[in-house]
Motif scaffolding. Structure first.
Motif, PDB file in Angstrom:
ATOM      1  N   ARG A 250       0.826  -1.209   0.000  1.00 38.40           N
ATOM      2  CA  ARG A 250       0.000   0.000   0.000  1.00 38.40           C
ATOM      3  C   ARG A 250       0.862   1.261   0.000  1.00 38.40           C
ATOM      4  NH1 ARG A 250      -5.493  -0.311   1.431  1.00 38.40           N
ATOM      5  NH2 ARG A 250      -6.237  -2.438   1.819  1.00 38.40           N
ATOM      6  N   VAL A 251       1.928   1.253   0.816  1.00 37.99           N
ATOM      7  CA  VAL A 251       2.814   2.417   0.870  1.00 37.99           C
ATOM      8  C   VAL A 251       3.470   2.653  -0.487  1.00 37.99           C
ATOM      9  CG1 VAL A 251       4.934   3.333   1.882  1.00 37.99           C
ATOM     10  CG2 VAL A 251       3.246   2.213   3.344  1.00 37.99           C
TER      11      VAL A 251
ATOM     12  N   ASP B 245       0.802   3.870  -3.029  1.00 39.58           N
ATOM     13  CA  ASP B 245       0.379   5.245  -2.756  1.00 39.58           C
ATOM     14  C   ASP B 245       1.425   6.252  -3.228  1.00 39.58           C
ATOM     15  OD1 ASP B 245      -2.008   4.444  -1.686  1.00 39.58           O
ATOM     16  OD2 ASP B 245      -1.345   4.556   0.410  1.00 39.58           O
ATOM     17  N   GLN B 246       2.689   5.874  -3.142  1.00 40.93           N
ATOM     18  CA  GLN B 246       3.767   6.772  -3.539  1.00 40.93           C
ATOM     19  C   GLN B 246       3.955   6.827  -5.053  1.00 40.93           C
ATOM     20  OE1 GLN B 246       5.677   8.891  -2.026  1.00 40.93           O
ATOM     21  NE2 GLN B 246       5.437   8.463   0.134  1.00 40.93           N
TER      22      GLN B 246
ATOM     23  N   ASP C  36       1.838   5.206  -7.675  1.00 39.25           N
ATOM     24  CA  ASP C  36       0.728   4.951  -8.589  1.00 39.25           C
ATOM     25  C   ASP C  36       0.411   6.191  -9.417  1.00 39.25           C
ATOM     26  OD1 ASP C  36      -1.122   3.361  -9.788  1.00 39.25           O
ATOM     27  OD2 ASP C  36      -2.590   3.430  -8.169  1.00 39.25           O
TER      28      ASP C  36
ATOM     29  N   PRO D  31      -4.664   4.517 -12.412  1.00 33.76           N
ATOM     30  CA  PRO D  31      -4.290   3.851 -11.159  1.00 33.76           C
ATOM     31  C   PRO D  31      -4.290   2.333 -11.263  1.00 33.76           C
ATOM     32  CG  PRO D  31      -6.541   4.678 -11.032  1.00 33.76           C
ATOM     33  CD  PRO D  31      -5.971   5.203 -12.322  1.00 33.76           C
TER      34      PRO D  31
ATOM     35  N   LYS E 183      -4.015   0.627  -8.184  1.00 34.58           N
ATOM     36  CA  LYS E 183      -4.327   0.224  -6.819  1.00 34.58           C
ATOM     37  C   LYS E 183      -5.516  -0.726  -6.796  1.00 34.58           C
ATOM     38  CE  LYS E 183      -5.187   2.115  -2.204  1.00 34.58           C
ATOM     39  NZ  LYS E 183      -5.334   3.365  -1.415  1.00 34.58           N
TER      40      LYS E 183
ATOM     41  N   ASP F 114      -9.801  -2.586  -1.739  1.00 40.50           N
ATOM     42  CA  ASP F 114      -9.335  -2.811  -0.373  1.00 40.50           C
ATOM     43  C   ASP F 114      -9.426  -4.276   0.029  1.00 40.50           C
ATOM     44  OD1 ASP F 114      -8.692  -0.168   0.000  1.00 40.50           O
ATOM     45  OD2 ASP F 114     -10.587   0.360   0.965  1.00 40.50           O
TER      46      ASP F 114
ATOM     47  N   TRP G 161      -2.192  -7.285  -4.402  1.00 43.50           N
ATOM     48  CA  TRP G 161      -1.431  -6.151  -3.871  1.00 43.50           C
ATOM     49  C   TRP G 161       0.044  -6.243  -4.269  1.00 43.50           C
ATOM     50  CZ3 TRP G 161      -3.374  -1.812  -2.174  1.00 43.50           C
ATOM     51  CH2 TRP G 161      -4.675  -1.790  -1.676  1.00 43.50           C
TER      52      TRP G 161
ATOM     53  N   SER H  38       4.497  14.679  -6.601  1.00 36.14           N
ATOM     54  CA  SER H  38       3.512  13.886  -5.876  1.00 36.14           C
ATOM     55  C   SER H  38       4.097  13.106  -4.701  1.00 36.14           C
ATOM     56  CB  SER H  38       2.836  12.887  -6.833  1.00 36.14           C
ATOM     57  OG  SER H  38       3.808  12.030  -7.430  1.00 36.14           O
TER      58      SER H  38
ATOM     59  N   ARG I  22       5.687  11.966  -1.228  1.00 36.71           N
ATOM     60  CA  ARG I  22       5.656  12.413   0.160  1.00 36.71           C
ATOM     61  C   ARG I  22       6.953  12.072   0.883  1.00 36.71           C
ATOM     62  NH1 ARG I  22      -0.090   9.814   1.680  1.00 36.71           N
ATOM     63  NH2 ARG I  22       0.749   8.242   0.283  1.00 36.71           N
TER      64      ARG I  22
END
Length: 247
Positions: free
Chosen positions: A53-54, A57-58, A60, A65, A67, A70, A77, A162, A164
């Motif tokens: 997920r990390v 998220d960074q 994608d 997308p 992703k 859930d 994943w 984008s 983080r």
């Protein structure tokens, strides 16, 4: 089972220490190992998914997308994380086989977790606790996946718009900018001042910003120090505003 059995997980969790769900799952893994609980299988699976997920998220692409949902399986994943990392661009058959084997590890971990994990889908797990060797197999498989994803992420080309990631993550780009871009500050009468970044080719990139905003975003300690100093300063003289009478 000790921390020495999952160095890849430890390294990834130390790197992404600001990812709350990852840290929570890492704590669950350590607690379950200390109590010799089969819940370590669930935690191992959860760590793989958290890392995926990390990474997604960074990296994608928001316009296209990758992703998963859930509720997607762990294999989805892992597959999505590998795709956003783009290691498949390396045209080597053995590398493709490596990806295949990692996906196989993910699927095996999913099956082991669903069949044995006491926290899985409300099941009570096996009547007899799994041996330490079964737990070790699940954690070693998870560690191999996490280490692979983390190392591939560190080699990935990130988009500074984008991302983080902290400033330190872009060390080469930072050095390039520092070597070729200058800075001049123009003070103004208002609350704003102008930062003029001198680009190569005699071009300029002006940015107008308040002093308070600059301090708040760059250095919170300096912001507080400046605030305390400003509180003790005398208020500037302000000319009274004359009230205008009715015509």
């Amino acid at each position: 089972m000790t921390m020495d059995w999952f160095p890849g997980i430890r390294e990834a969790c130390a790197y992404w220490r600001d990812a709350p769900m990852l840290q929570h799952t890492f704590e669950a893994l350590q607690t379950s190992l200390q109590s010799e609980s089969d819940a370590s299988i669930d935690a191992a699976k959860g760590l793989v998914e958290c890392v995926c997920r990390v990474v997604i998220d960074q990296l994608d692409n928001p316009t296209s997308p990758l992703k998963p949902r859930d509720e997607a399986a762990i294999t989805e994943w892992v597959s999505a994380a590998i795709r956003v990392l783009k290691p498949g661009d390396v045209r080597d058959r053995k590398f493709a086989d490596l990806i295949k084997h990692h996906n196989g590890l993910a699927e095996s971990l999913r099956v082991l977790r669903n069949d044995a994990g006491p926290l899985s889908h409300g099941k009570d797990g096996f009547i007899q606790a799994l041996s330490v060797y079964h737990r070790r197999a699940a954690i070693l498989a998870a560690d191999a996946l996490v280490a692979f994803l983390h190392k591939a992420y560190l080699d990935a080309q990130l988009d500074p718009l984008s991302s983080r990631e902290p400033w330190e993550r872009f060390a080469k780009d930072n050095a390039l900018i520092d070597a070729h871009v200058g800075l001049v500050v123009d003070a103004e009468d208002s609350d704003l001042f102008t930062l003029r970044f001198l680009l190569p080719g005699r071009n300029e990139l002006p940015i107008n910003i308040e002093v308070s905003r600059l301090l708040y975003q760059l250095d919170r300690d300096a912001y507080v120090e400046a605030l305390n100093a400003a509180r003790g300063a005398q208020a500037p003289d302000v000319e009274p505003i004359e009230e205008q009478g009715e015509p």
